[in-house]
Structures are given as structure tokens and as C-alpha cells.
Write an enzyme that holds these catalytic residues in place. Structure first.
Site, PDB file in Angstrom:
ATOM      1  N   GLY A 128      -5.194  40.123 -20.404  1.00 26.87           N
ATOM      2  CA  GLY A 128      -5.155  38.670 -20.600  1.00 26.87           C
ATOM      3  C   GLY A 128      -6.048  37.965 -19.599  1.00 26.87           C
ATOM      4  O   GLY A 128      -5.945  38.173 -18.396  1.00 26.87           O
TER       5      GLY A 128
ATOM      6  N   GLY B 276      -6.338  34.581 -19.220  1.00 32.75           N
ATOM      7  CA  GLY B 276      -5.932  33.188 -19.010  1.00 32.75           C
ATOM      8  C   GLY B 276      -5.873  32.879 -17.521  1.00 32.75           C
ATOM      9  O   GLY B 276      -6.466  33.590 -16.706  1.00 32.75           O
ATOM     10  N   PHE B 277      -5.154  31.831 -17.161  1.00 30.31           N
ATOM     11  CA  PHE B 277      -5.089  31.459 -15.750  1.00 30.31           C
ATOM     12  C   PHE B 277      -4.520  32.593 -14.898  1.00 30.31           C
ATOM     13  O   PHE B 277      -5.040  32.909 -13.832  1.00 30.31           O
ATOM     14  CB  PHE B 277      -4.251  30.195 -15.572  1.00 30.31           C
ATOM     15  CG  PHE B 277      -4.941  28.957 -16.064  1.00 30.31           C
ATOM     16  CD1 PHE B 277      -6.059  28.470 -15.408  1.00 30.31           C
ATOM     17  CD2 PHE B 277      -4.486  28.280 -17.181  1.00 30.31           C
ATOM     18  CE1 PHE B 277      -6.711  27.326 -15.853  1.00 30.31           C
ATOM     19  CE2 PHE B 277      -5.131  27.138 -17.646  1.00 30.31           C
ATOM     20  CZ  PHE B 277      -6.250  26.657 -16.980  1.00 30.31           C
TER      21      PHE B 277
ATOM     22  N   VAL C 242      -4.742  44.981 -26.849  1.00 33.02           N
ATOM     23  CA  VAL C 242      -3.863  46.054 -26.407  1.00 33.02           C
ATOM     24  C   VAL C 242      -2.761  46.195 -27.447  1.00 33.02           C
ATOM     25  O   VAL C 242      -2.070  45.226 -27.770  1.00 33.02           O
ATOM     26  CB  VAL C 242      -3.271  45.741 -25.020  1.00 33.02           C
ATOM     27  CG1 VAL C 242      -2.244  46.805 -24.627  1.00 33.02           C
ATOM     28  CG2 VAL C 242      -4.389  45.676 -23.987  1.00 33.02           C
TER      29      VAL C 242
ATOM     30  N   GLU D 230       0.534  14.412 -26.358  1.00 31.81           N
ATOM     31  CA  GLU D 230      -0.918  14.261 -26.338  1.00 31.81           C
ATOM     32  C   GLU D 230      -1.484  14.138 -27.750  1.00 31.81           C
ATOM     33  O   GLU D 230      -2.330  13.276 -28.028  1.00 31.81           O
ATOM     34  CB  GLU D 230      -1.565  15.483 -25.665  1.00 31.81           C
ATOM     35  CG  GLU D 230      -1.437  15.509 -24.153  1.00 31.81           C
ATOM     36  CD  GLU D 230      -1.650  16.906 -23.573  1.00 31.81           C
ATOM     37  OE1 GLU D 230      -1.590  17.031 -22.334  1.00 31.81           O
ATOM     38  OE2 GLU D 230      -1.855  17.869 -24.335  1.00 31.81           O
TER      39      GLU D 230
ATOM     40  N   ASP E 276       3.108  32.990 -18.691  1.00 33.50           N
ATOM     41  CA  ASP E 276       4.062  32.635 -19.742  1.00 33.50           C
ATOM     42  C   ASP E 276       4.827  33.830 -20.291  1.00 33.50           C
ATOM     43  O   ASP E 276       5.835  33.651 -20.979  1.00 33.50           O
ATOM     44  CB  ASP E 276       3.331  31.952 -20.910  1.00 33.50           C
ATOM     45  CG  ASP E 276       2.880  30.548 -20.543  1.00 33.50           C
ATOM     46  OD1 ASP E 276       3.196  30.092 -19.424  1.00 33.50           O
ATOM     47  OD2 ASP E 276       2.220  29.904 -21.381  1.00 33.50           O
TER      48      ASP E 276
END
Lengths: 449, 449
Positions: free
Chosen positions: A13, A15-16, A81, A173, A302
Site C-alpha cells: 500500500g 497511501g500515507f 497482493v 464536502e 485504516d
């Protein structure tokens, strides 16, 4: 010392969480394989801007291998994966083959989820990836086009009704920006449909929007949404979603465009670990972010669930970054023969933007709303884009957008799966001569033969 | 005078021809319906930049209704025209219903075509729309990703082979930019594949590239391509295209990525008119751009074929714009009871860009090549973007790109139809432990326990 002898860290992953973990290793004698199904890191906090045509995809995304090009100990693989075998320290790749690891950091994040009502997915798309954002953009822009092409007033109204399900940050948003688009951006561009009469409904099952913020800020957010023209319905769980709208128990809202911002479920990779997961599919981790029973496996972001001092670590970007850094440090310690320590979450506060000049911020002792909060939000988001060339482009786009109310990315690309664009109205009335709004009478007189 | 009494002009297609026709009517007492299957006008001369990740879609496209928002006599419809009935002056819409017209301007352009070998389409995508461009971008970027993931050297090489079929302007632009990407942009970002060893072959069936330019400029273009690292093969018609490469008679080139820039065919709408078309499906028009036998129907742009003073009008943007303007003026004359006049094509010259500092230009008496031609090309293209907000953004992106060799839009979105990303290598070898390039030895020593 042979290259192969340095420990191999696999990060799943980009991401952040995963990216911050990889960067933390920049001076370490490890070799890292970073695997992501996409070729890019995504600045997810601005994803709704791509969905609402304010920014282009490349403005908020950058190729992972470009970000990490100078870090010689990282190999980036675009792959998926398909499974993990902690017993043999192997991961299986979707493209075939498997990969051994000495340490594994799982950071594959979450997807939106429909609480077991997967049949809602096709009617109410969610927002987690760039593909999701482009699909939502296509739906929103197409709805206004259909309203313009539609001659039946009843059906035209249904094309101008929008429902956003879920009153968290993403839902707020999306609803706020949709209202802005309808009231301002598209004004005067249509001849038959009137976008300013669009109805935008934000539906939240709980008692208030932005429920992770203190109650007074939820109130402020609701007021700001309503000022923008959004109808907010709280305490109303959705009971049905179909092609023509949604049901809230007995109440029915007709809408051809429904967006989903209500729930997430963790990546299915957690299941491969053979430990029991929480309801959202997240992996409960020990305080050092390792999976109990699997000493070489860290789970972050997450995909992980953890409470520090009795408070759950929230599923936000700063938490993922901090966990990524912590996991990398713990691996460094383990390699050095030291013991691990517990993760501590530094909470810098909570921010949510609503629309032009409208936002709320909870910075612990200080609570902001309205213009000040919005400027703060703007500052923070430009700041964290640093390192992307995007910063300058995003600034220009935003400045342009806030002066002109225009959103430059109003370009429809792609089609819905199985749809030819535009989809045929199966029961369209026979149209005779389109009647455009009148030409300017002065012009008419002047130029008439 | 009632609104309905003013003549109704239907324009099919919002490219250069259709848009310029609509704008020419801005002060006229007509009502105009402009129909396009897309919601945007596309600045097609820069489409290859989207395909090669240099620009984002919204940089070179703008919503038609936004461009025409102040022109009150225009209604824009996003729809598809499924047929034309010149006898009753009606067009049929794909979404259902039909639309009457007093005057019709057909400007639906051309698509790429495979000379009856439609089975080549899935192996060799062409470039005409934004969707095409994003699909080509995905293929190019994915090929390098696959090369990096591939452990078998033979198969890795096939992923690093690229073939561009067709030596016209689009083929030359694609091949030149591909070479730049491989040699410069992606350098040092891969650990196992070496993008600088990519092989880029430009295949042209005729005797020279850019055959519409004078021969010396074709020579210059070829030299510049070869300097960039492109292999140019002329006089070699393609006899087969499949998933693994192409055949040129007996010669075989293995390549997993093949791009098609060899042929176009006019939009199928021409067939509805019941007149005989040329081999490329284009409608032969009279000198006033009307279709013989259909006094109210004009055909312009790539859908029309016409010779002026014995020279065919080329299928380029300036010709389409001039034809659009001419058709609108002729309709104005007909409304005023006057007779029509013949279209005259003003040829401002021919330009083709090849890559960084490399281009050729034929401006009648003046012929340019190399840096001067390239700067001229740059100036013209920025100039004609005027009217879009894009100008500033494109300038910044180009400046950035030419300083750093970076291409900011290297973001893969979408999947091939029927493909899950990444596609499984059906016969992939079992991969054991990926071997990344070594970590910096100094770092290793310093950080080793």
C-alpha cells in the site's frame, strides 16, 4: 556484506501509511519492496475536488516511483497482493509468484462499503480512488446534461435532484460543493434546465453531521451547509437505494444521482492473517502496531484498529503517517536487537471544509468556523501538498475557481460500465423541435432581414 | 416576431468546424442547436500530450456550454445523432426523439480506422478522443510497470518495445515523445528494468514520414526522430497486428505496446445523406460546402472532401475553422435571400512537432526545422489556446516539463475493458524474493548494526 543479507521489508500500500514508512527507512540498510495496485500515491483529502471537477487527477496524485526515485533501497511494484502466509513469511501476488519478507507492513487501507447492501453500489457510487472520483464527476455533470435534454418537467426535476448519503467529512464536502456548482458554476449555461433550482439533500443516519467534532461545530457546519442551499436530514437511516432515488423508511426522495459517503470497510487483505477482525474488517493491533501472534507483521492506517489511552486512533491521514513512521522505527529496533515501544498518536486537530469560505476546525482549545476555518483549511492543504509540483497548479486553480466560481475540470471522460453514452432514455417522448431560450431580442431585431 | 419564427440551425459536432460555425452566428437572428456526444470541445492538436502524460484532460478541453454561455441563441445538447432525414429536414437523436432544422451543418469529423482490419483495434489503439488518450497513456505507463515486475529478460524486453504505426503528424509526435519519456523522464526510477533501453519503432507504409510536407522537411524530421532514439522504418506496410507485436511482410517486431496513427475514416453520419462517399467515407461537397441535392445541408471539416483550385483541402484544424465560418456565412446569405459563394482555403502552412527542441514547419516560402521550428510551434499552440484558462496552466506545465524532463500526468486511471488491473501474466514464473538494486553501500555500512 552481501546485498541479499540485509533484511527485506515488504510494504503493501502506497497511501500515507505505506509511503511514510518507506521514507522513514531512507538511511537504513534494508531493502524495501513497496507494492501498490495503482502507480500513484494519492492526496486523498482533496479527492472530492476531483470528483466535483475542481482539480484534475494529476494535481493530487504522483507516481510512487517518482516520489521514491532517489531512495535506492526501494523497489516499487505495481501489483496486487492476493494473500499472505505469515507462517512462511510469504505474500502471493495477483500477477503470479510470491515474495518472501523479513518484515511486513500492511497498509492497504479501506474501501467504501454498503453495510452488506452491495446492490446499492451501482446506484450510489462511493469515493476512495481516482477512478471513483472520475465516475462521480461523470455522473454529476451528466445529470445536468440530461436535465437540459429532457423535455418532460417531472423527469427533468429528477435529474436535478442529488442525494449524498453520509454526513461525515466526505459527504459534507460533496454536498457543499454540489450546491456551489448548481448555484454558481453552472448558472446561465443552460437554456432549458435551471441548475440553480437543483435540490441537494445530505442524509445522515446519526443525529448530527461531522459527528467526530464537538457538537457546536456540527451545528455550525449544518448552518453553513444550509446557507449554501443544502437540505440536511439527520436521524434518517437509508432503507433503500435504487435507480430513481432513495427511501428513508416511509419517506421517499426521487433523485437520479445518489452518492455514497456513509461507510468504509477495511481492505480484505486483513483476512489472510488468520486473526479475528472487528466489524469493519480491521485488524486489531498491539500497542507497537504488530499483529498479536505474528511478530514480523505490522498493520497501520485504516486497516488497523487500536486505542491509545482509551481513545481509538481515527482513520485520518495524520494518524496513518504517524503509524507508518512508527512501524518503520520499530522494525529498525528489531533489526538492532532492541525491543519495541507503544505507538502514541499526536492529535493536531480536526478540520472539515464545506464550501466557499465555509469550514469548521477543532484544534483542541481553539475552535474555528466560517471564513477563518476555511483559510486555515486552505493553508494546511496547500502546505501538505509540498513536495508535489501540484502545489503551484492547485493554488492557481483554486484562485481562479474562487474568483470566477468556475471549475476547470468539467470534462466528462469514460462511460459507465455497460453504458453507451449518452444512455438512451428508454421511454423518451418523441421530441419535436427543441425550443431554446430566446435569442436576445435586440440582436434579433437588428439582424433580422 | 416570434422566437419560433427565426430559422433553426442545427450543428452536429463541437470540434473546430462546429464551434467556429456557432460563434459566427453570434449576432444573428437564428436559433442554434449544437449537438455533440461529448460535453467538451477538444483542442485536438495537443491530444498526444494527454496520451503521453504531459498534460491533463481539462488542460486541453473545455465544456461547450461554458464556451458558448454568453451566446443566448445557442442551445447545447450532449447527445448523439443516429440518423438524418434530409427529405423531411429532421435528425434523429440516439436518446430518442427527433429534431427539425431549417439548415444543418454536419461537422462530426473522423475516427481512426483500420482499413477493414478491425481486429487490430484492440491491439493497437488509436488517438482521436480524450478517452483514447487516457487509454494510450494507461498502456504506455503500464508497459514500463510490467517490465519492472517481469523477471524473465525476454519478456521484459517485449514490454520495453513500442511500435507506432503511421508516420503522419500524430505518429511522429507519439514516437518522439515516447523516446523522450524512455530516455529521460523515467530514467533512474526503475530498479530492474532500464527504460533507456526501450526500443521505439515508427513504421510508415509510404516512402517518408510527414508526407504532406516538402521532402527536405521529411528528411529533417526523420533525422530529428533518429537523434531522439526512434527507429524509423519507411516503405513497410503492416501486414499483421496481434497481442505480441506486428508483422511487416516477413519481418516481425515483438512489442507489447502498439499504437495506431495510420488511418482515419469519416464519421458514419455521412451515410445518412444518401449521396456517394469517397473511400474514407467523406462527403463530397460543392464549392459552397453544401451537399449536392440537399440545399439546406452543409458538411465541413474532416467529414467533407473538397478540392479548391485542384488542391484538396487538408483535414487540419485551420481548414475546419475556416469551413465552419464559411458555412455559417452562407446560411446567413441564404436567409437573406442572397446566393452562396465558393469556399477559399487560406493555407497558413504546416507544422509538426517531434520532441524537445525538435519540429519542422513549412510556411510556404519559409521552411524551418529544429529549435526555431519548435519555438514557433510552441508559440502558435499557446496562442491558439487563448480563450481557455488552460493557457497559463499549459505554459507552466511545459516550462516545468522542459526544465525537469518530468511529465506530471503520469497517473494511470481506468482499466482496459474486461481487464482487472494488473492483468495476470498467465504463464508467469514463480517469483522468489524480488531482488532490488542494492542499497547505497555507504548507507549500509553506516547503518548496519
Amino acid at each position: 556484506m552481501n546485498n541479499k543479507e540485509v533484511p527485506h521489508v515488504v510494504i503493501v500500500g502506497g497511501g500515507f501509511g505505506g509511503l511514510w514508512a518507506a521514507r522513514e527507512f531512507r538511511r537504513d540498510a534494508v531493502r524495501i519492496t513497496l507494492i501498490d495496485r495503482n502507480n500513484h500515491h494519492l492526496f486523498q483529502p482533496l479527492l472530492y475536488q476531483v470528483a466535483t471537477a475542481g482539480l484534475s487527477s494529476p494535481d493530487i496524485a504522483a507516481p510512487l516511483r517518482h516520489i521514491l526515485r532517489r531512495q535506492g533501497n526501494v523497489t516499487v511494484l505495481m501489483d496486487e497482493v492476493s494473500g499472505i502466509e505469515p507462517a512462511t513469511k510469504q505474500i502471493r501476488l495477483a500477477a503470479g509468484g510470491s515474495l518472501g519478507y523479513d518484515y511486513l507492513i500492511l497498509a492497504s487501507g479501506a474501501r467504501h462499503a454498503y453495510f452488506g447492501r452491495d446492490e446499492w453500489a451501482s446506484h450510489a457510487p462511493g469515493l476512495k480512488t481516482l477512478d471513483d472520483a472520475l465516475a462521480i464527476r461523470r455522473r454529476i455533470l451528466t445529470a445536468f446534461e440530461r436535465a437540459e435534454a429532457e423535455v418532460d418537467p417531472e423527469r427533468r426535476r429528477a435529474w436535478l435532484n442529488f442525494v449524498v448519503i453520509g454526513g461525515g467529512p466526505t459527504g459534507v464536502e460533496l454536498a457543499g460543493t454540489l450546491a456551489e456548482i448548481a448555484r454558481h458554476t453552472l448558472r446561465r449555461e443552460f437554456r432549458r434546465a435551471d441548475p440553480t433550482r437543483a435540490r441537494i439533500v445530505l442524509v445522515e443516519a446519526g443525529t448530527r453531521v461531522l459527528s467526530t467534532l464537538p457538537e457546536p461545530l456540527s451545528q455550525k457546519a449544518r448552518q453553513q451547509l444550509e446557507r449554501l442551499g443544502v437540505e440536511v436530514q439527520t436521524g434518517a437511516p437509508v432503507t433503500a437505494v435504487d435507480a430513481d432515488g432513495i427511501s428513508l423508511g416511509d419517506e421517499r426522495i426521487e433523485a437520479r444521482t445518489v452518492l455514497w459517503a456513509a461507510g468504509v470497510a477495511a481492505s480484505p487483505l486483513g483476512r489472510s492473517l488468520g486473526v479475528s477482525l472487528d466489524r469493519a474488517g480491521r485488524v486489531p493491533v498491539a500497542s507497537d502496531l504488530r499483529v498479536p501472534g505474528h511478530d514480523a507483521v505490522f498493520v497501520i492506517g485504516d486497516l488497523a484498529t487500536l486505542s491509545v489511552d482509551g481513545k481509538p486512533v481515527p482513520g485520518v491521514a495524520p494518524a496513518a503517517k504517524q503509524m507508518g513512521t512508527h512501524a518503520a522505527r520499530m522494525i529498525r529496533r528489531l533489526i538492532g536487537g532492541q525491543s519495541t515501544s507503544g505507538f502514541r498518536y499526536r492529535d493536531f486537530g480536526n478540520l472539515a471544509t464545506i464550501g466557499r469560505w465555509a469550514a469548521v476546525a477543532d484544534l483542541g482549545r481553539v475552535r474555528l468556523s466560517g471564513m477563518v476555518a476555511w483559510l486555515f483549511w486552505l493553508f494546511i492543504h496547500i502546505l501538505f501538498l509540498i513536495g508535489f509540483r501540484s502545489r503551484l497548479i492547485v493554488l492557481i486553480n483554486w484562485a481562479w475557481s474562487y474568483w470566477t466560481y468556475q471549475r476547470h475540470a468539467r470534462i466528462i471522460v469514460g462511460t459507465e460500465p455497460g453504458e453507451t453514452r449518452p444512455a438512451a432514455d428508454t421511454d423518451a417522448v418523441n421530441r419535436e423541435r427543441v425550443e431554446p431560450a430566446g435569442a436576445d431580442p435586440r440582436r434579433k431585431t437588428a439582424a433580422a432581414p
